[in-house]
Design a protein around this motif. Structure first.
Motif, short mmCIF file in Angstrom:
data_model
loop_
_atom_site.label_atom_id
_atom_site.label_comp_id
_atom_site.label_asym_id
_atom_site.label_seq_id
_atom_site.Cartn_x
_atom_site.Cartn_y
_atom_site.Cartn_z
N ILE A 106 -36.05 -39.77 -67.63
CA ILE A 106 -36.71 -40.18 -68.88
C ILE A 106 -38.22 -40.23 -68.67
O ILE A 106 -39.00 -39.79 -69.51
CB ILE A 106 -36.17 -41.54 -69.35
CG1 ILE A 106 -34.69 -41.43 -69.72
CG2 ILE A 106 -36.98 -42.06 -70.53
CD1 ILE A 106 -34.04 -42.74 -70.10
N LEU A 107 -38.62 -40.77 -67.51
CA LEU A 107 -40.05 -40.85 -67.19
C LEU A 107 -40.67 -39.46 -67.13
O LEU A 107 -41.75 -39.23 -67.69
CB LEU A 107 -40.21 -41.59 -65.86
CG LEU A 107 -41.63 -41.95 -65.42
CD1 LEU A 107 -42.30 -42.83 -66.46
CD2 LEU A 107 -41.59 -42.65 -64.07
N ARG A 108 -39.99 -38.54 -66.46
CA ARG A 108 -40.50 -37.17 -66.37
C ARG A 108 -40.64 -36.54 -67.75
O ARG A 108 -41.64 -35.84 -68.02
CB ARG A 108 -39.56 -36.34 -65.50
CG ARG A 108 -39.97 -34.88 -65.35
CD ARG A 108 -39.00 -34.13 -64.47
NE ARG A 108 -37.64 -34.12 -65.02
CZ ARG A 108 -36.59 -33.57 -64.42
NH1 ARG A 108 -36.74 -32.99 -63.25
NH2 ARG A 108 -35.40 -33.61 -64.99
N THR A 109 -39.70 -36.79 -68.63
CA THR A 109 -39.77 -36.24 -69.98
C THR A 109 -40.99 -36.77 -70.73
O THR A 109 -41.66 -36.03 -71.46
CB THR A 109 -38.49 -36.59 -70.77
OG1 THR A 109 -37.35 -36.01 -70.09
CG2 THR A 109 -38.54 -36.04 -72.19
N LEU A 110 -41.32 -38.04 -70.53
CA LEU A 110 -42.51 -38.60 -71.18
C LEU A 110 -43.78 -37.96 -70.64
O LEU A 110 -44.70 -37.65 -71.41
CB LEU A 110 -42.55 -40.11 -70.98
CG LEU A 110 -41.51 -40.93 -71.77
CD1 LEU A 110 -41.69 -42.42 -71.48
CD2 LEU A 110 -41.61 -40.67 -73.26
N TYR A 111 -43.86 -37.77 -69.32
CA TYR A 111 -45.04 -37.10 -68.76
C TYR A 111 -45.19 -35.70 -69.34
O TYR A 111 -46.30 -35.27 -69.71
CB TYR A 111 -44.92 -36.99 -67.24
CG TYR A 111 -45.10 -38.28 -66.48
CD1 TYR A 111 -46.22 -39.08 -66.67
CD2 TYR A 111 -44.16 -38.68 -65.54
CE1 TYR A 111 -46.39 -40.25 -65.95
CE2 TYR A 111 -44.33 -39.85 -64.82
CZ TYR A 111 -45.43 -40.64 -65.03
OH TYR A 111 -45.59 -41.80 -64.32
N LYS A 140 -48.42 -34.43 -83.14
CA LYS A 140 -49.43 -35.45 -82.79
C LYS A 140 -50.05 -35.17 -81.43
O LYS A 140 -49.48 -34.45 -80.59
CB LYS A 140 -48.77 -36.83 -82.75
CG LYS A 140 -48.49 -37.43 -84.11
CD LYS A 140 -49.74 -38.11 -84.66
CE LYS A 140 -49.43 -38.95 -85.87
NZ LYS A 140 -50.62 -39.67 -86.37
N LYS A 141 -51.25 -35.72 -81.22
CA LYS A 141 -51.82 -35.77 -79.88
C LYS A 141 -51.26 -37.02 -79.20
O LYS A 141 -51.49 -38.14 -79.67
CB LYS A 141 -53.35 -35.85 -79.94
CG LYS A 141 -54.03 -34.57 -80.38
CD LYS A 141 -54.05 -33.56 -79.24
CE LYS A 141 -54.90 -32.35 -79.61
NZ LYS A 141 -55.00 -31.38 -78.50
N ILE A 142 -50.52 -36.83 -78.13
CA ILE A 142 -49.84 -37.97 -77.49
C ILE A 142 -50.59 -38.38 -76.24
O ILE A 142 -50.83 -37.59 -75.32
CB ILE A 142 -48.38 -37.61 -77.16
CG1 ILE A 142 -47.60 -37.44 -78.47
CG2 ILE A 142 -47.75 -38.69 -76.29
CD1 ILE A 142 -46.13 -37.14 -78.28
N LEU A 143 -50.99 -39.65 -76.23
CA LEU A 143 -51.61 -40.28 -75.06
C LEU A 143 -50.58 -41.23 -74.47
O LEU A 143 -50.01 -42.06 -75.17
CB LEU A 143 -52.87 -41.04 -75.47
CG LEU A 143 -53.94 -40.24 -76.22
CD1 LEU A 143 -55.10 -41.14 -76.59
CD2 LEU A 143 -54.42 -39.06 -75.38
N LEU A 144 -50.38 -41.13 -73.16
CA LEU A 144 -49.34 -41.89 -72.48
C LEU A 144 -49.96 -42.90 -71.53
O LEU A 144 -50.93 -42.60 -70.82
CB LEU A 144 -48.44 -40.92 -71.69
CG LEU A 144 -47.27 -41.50 -70.90
CD1 LEU A 144 -46.23 -42.12 -71.84
CD2 LEU A 144 -46.61 -40.41 -70.05
N LEU A 145 -49.41 -44.11 -71.54
CA LEU A 145 -49.87 -45.16 -70.63
C LEU A 145 -48.66 -45.93 -70.13
O LEU A 145 -47.80 -46.32 -70.92
CB LEU A 145 -50.84 -46.12 -71.32
CG LEU A 145 -51.25 -47.36 -70.53
CD1 LEU A 145 -52.15 -46.98 -69.36
CD2 LEU A 145 -51.95 -48.37 -71.43
N GLY A 146 -48.59 -46.15 -68.82
CA GLY A 146 -47.47 -46.92 -68.28
C GLY A 146 -47.87 -47.70 -67.05
O GLY A 146 -48.75 -47.28 -66.29
N ALA A 147 -47.23 -48.85 -66.85
CA ALA A 147 -47.49 -49.69 -65.68
C ALA A 147 -46.35 -50.70 -65.58
O ALA A 147 -45.60 -50.91 -66.55
CB ALA A 147 -48.82 -50.42 -65.81
N ALA A 148 -46.22 -51.32 -64.41
CA ALA A 148 -45.22 -52.36 -64.25
C ALA A 148 -45.41 -53.44 -65.30
O ALA A 148 -44.45 -53.98 -65.85
CB ALA A 148 -45.29 -52.95 -62.85
N ARG A 149 -46.69 -53.79 -65.57
CA ARG A 149 -47.02 -54.68 -66.68
C ARG A 149 -48.26 -54.16 -67.36
O ARG A 149 -49.35 -54.21 -66.80
CB ARG A 149 -47.24 -56.11 -66.19
CG ARG A 149 -46.89 -57.16 -67.24
CD ARG A 149 -47.37 -58.53 -66.85
NE ARG A 149 -48.59 -58.87 -67.58
CZ ARG A 149 -49.41 -59.85 -67.22
NH1 ARG A 149 -49.17 -60.54 -66.14
NH2 ARG A 149 -50.47 -60.12 -67.94
#
Length: 426
Positions: A307-312, A239-248
């Motif tokens: 875990i965060l680094r793996t997602l990036y 898949k083409k993976i788009l990542l988004l993250g924030a405190a909320r």
């Protein structure tokens, strides 16, 4: 160093990273926070007893109640503003009195009042204040959302639904102006964009302000094999993976509704290629995520940096559709891992993301341009070239050694000036 929390929020992350980096250079640093989650002996928490926790909660609730009374009981804008009319007096604490420098970070929601800051400045020590948003240079708002009344004195505040020239925002503005007139505060905006806001504000245009970005450990946040990272994270390889993250994630400031609109504007064949991976908090999961037009996974709040680094490393692109922001850690972390960024031209983001070089920048709030950026990323972009440039930008501009040296020089100059002033007074 003083911050409301040791872990929660971008300012807490930045302050903790800076503290660790300064310690590596031989500087003794104590971090004082209201909300302590770490067991690090160098972090002092002010919530260590039930009585203290209750008092801290009362301070927080009191400030929110005052805001509600002044904004017509609108919860929509409740956390877009802070007052600093109540807080904790730290001026008698031994670590504060023994320190050479007092370094403020994000001190809102009942951590420090303006009067508490005045007491700290009265100790005669240099006070450094790293700006993680616009609050120190406005009346009450953390981001101005296009309002420019902070340039003259606030009042008629849109966050209070006010049409009065002398309202709560104007009164807090005057209190800040009085504080800044007599307190020896040196501002440190973390982006050039925020430095311009300092210069525009009637509060801070006369105060010294030097840009020093947030630090990042580029050895830890580094590129890795995308396929291996996906297998480690349990993400699909094809898949083409788009990542988004924030405190909320669904905080209006993060532009999640704009991202939805941009994804809906994509052709069906492109949407089928995409997996949207989300991390962070969500206030109302059902409302926020139910109408997403692409497949998605929500990984919740992530406290483990590995875990965060793996997602990036797993993602093809990180998404930054923020409508208001300063210098988000997530964008810097993603670029450091070699993952390019698609987002809006907001705040300090253009100081990290170079259009078509290590990502794509759409005009703020323009969902059609954001959709064009997504389409570009899915069809035209050279992932290898973008990844190389993403890493180069972070190494050249946000290297942790360079940033700690800037702070060491600032501390040294301020201490020398302070000592010369005391000698002259004697």
């Amino acid at each position: 160093m003083i911050n409301t929390s040791d872990r929660q929020g971008g300012a807490a992350v930045a302050a903790s990273r800076l503290r660790e980096a300064l310690k590596e250079t031989g500087i003794e640093v104590t971090l004082i926070v209201r909300d302590r989650t770490t067991r690090d002996p160098g972090v002092i928490g002010l919530d260590s007893t039930l009585r203290r926790r209750l008092l801290n909660q009362l301070r927080f609730l009191w400030e929110r109640w005052v805001i509600l009374l002044n904004n017509g009981f609108s919860r929509k804008k409740l956390f877009m503003v802070s007052l600093a009319d109540t807080g904790i007096d730290l001026s008698r604490m031994a670590p504060v009195r023994q320190a050479d420098i007092i370094h403020l970070h994000w001190i809102n929601q009942g951590m420090l009042s303006l009067n508490d800051i005045r007491k700290l400045s009265a100790l005669g020590k240099p006070v450094v204040w790293t700006l993680h948003d616009m609050w120190p240079v406005t009346g009450i708002c953390h981001h101005a959302w296009g309002c420019d009344r902070y340039r003259s004195g606030c009042g008629a505040c849109p966050f209070l639904n006010s049409d009065r020239s002398v309202d709560l925002s104007a009164r807090i503005f005057r209190k800040k102006k009085t504080l800044y007139r007599y307190a020896p505060i040196h501002l440190v905006p973390v982006s050039r964009w925020l430095r311009e806001k300092c210069r525009e504000s009637a509060l801070s245009r006369e105060l010294p302000a030097a840009v020093i970005p947030n630090p990042i450990d580029t050895e830890f946040f580094s590129p890795g094999d995308r396929q291996d990272s996906r297998r480690e994270a349990g993400l699909p390889v094809g898949k083409k993976i788009l990542l988004l993250g924030a405190a909320r994630i669904d905080d209006p400031v993060k532009g999640f509704s704009c991202l939805k609109a941009a994804l809906k504007a994509l052709e069906p064949e492109y949407r089928e290629e995409v997996l949207l991976v989300l991390f962070g908090g969500v206030k109302n999961q059902a409302a926020a995520l139910e109408d997403l037009p692409v497949a998605w996974q929500w990984h919740g709040k992530i406290s483990d940096p590995e875990i965060l680094r793996t997602l990036y490393r797993s993602a093809d692109f990180f998404l930054a559709p923020s409508l208001e922001d300063n210098l988000p850690n997530t964008v810097m972390e993603s670029l450091s891992c070699g993952t390019p960024v698609i987002g809006f031209q907001t705040g300090g983001i253009p100081e990290m993301v170079e259009h078509l070089q290590n990502g794509f920048l759409a005009r703020r709030g323009n969902t059609q341009e954001l959709a064009r950026g997504l389409r570009w990323g899915l069809t035209e972009a050279s992932q290898a070239k973008l990844s190389v440039r993403a890493r180069e930008v972070v190494l050249s501009r946000f290297n942790i050694g360079r940033i700690t040296e800037q702070y060491r020089n600032l501390y040294r100059d301020l201490c020398a000036t302070s000592a010369a002033g005391q000698k002259k007074r004697q």
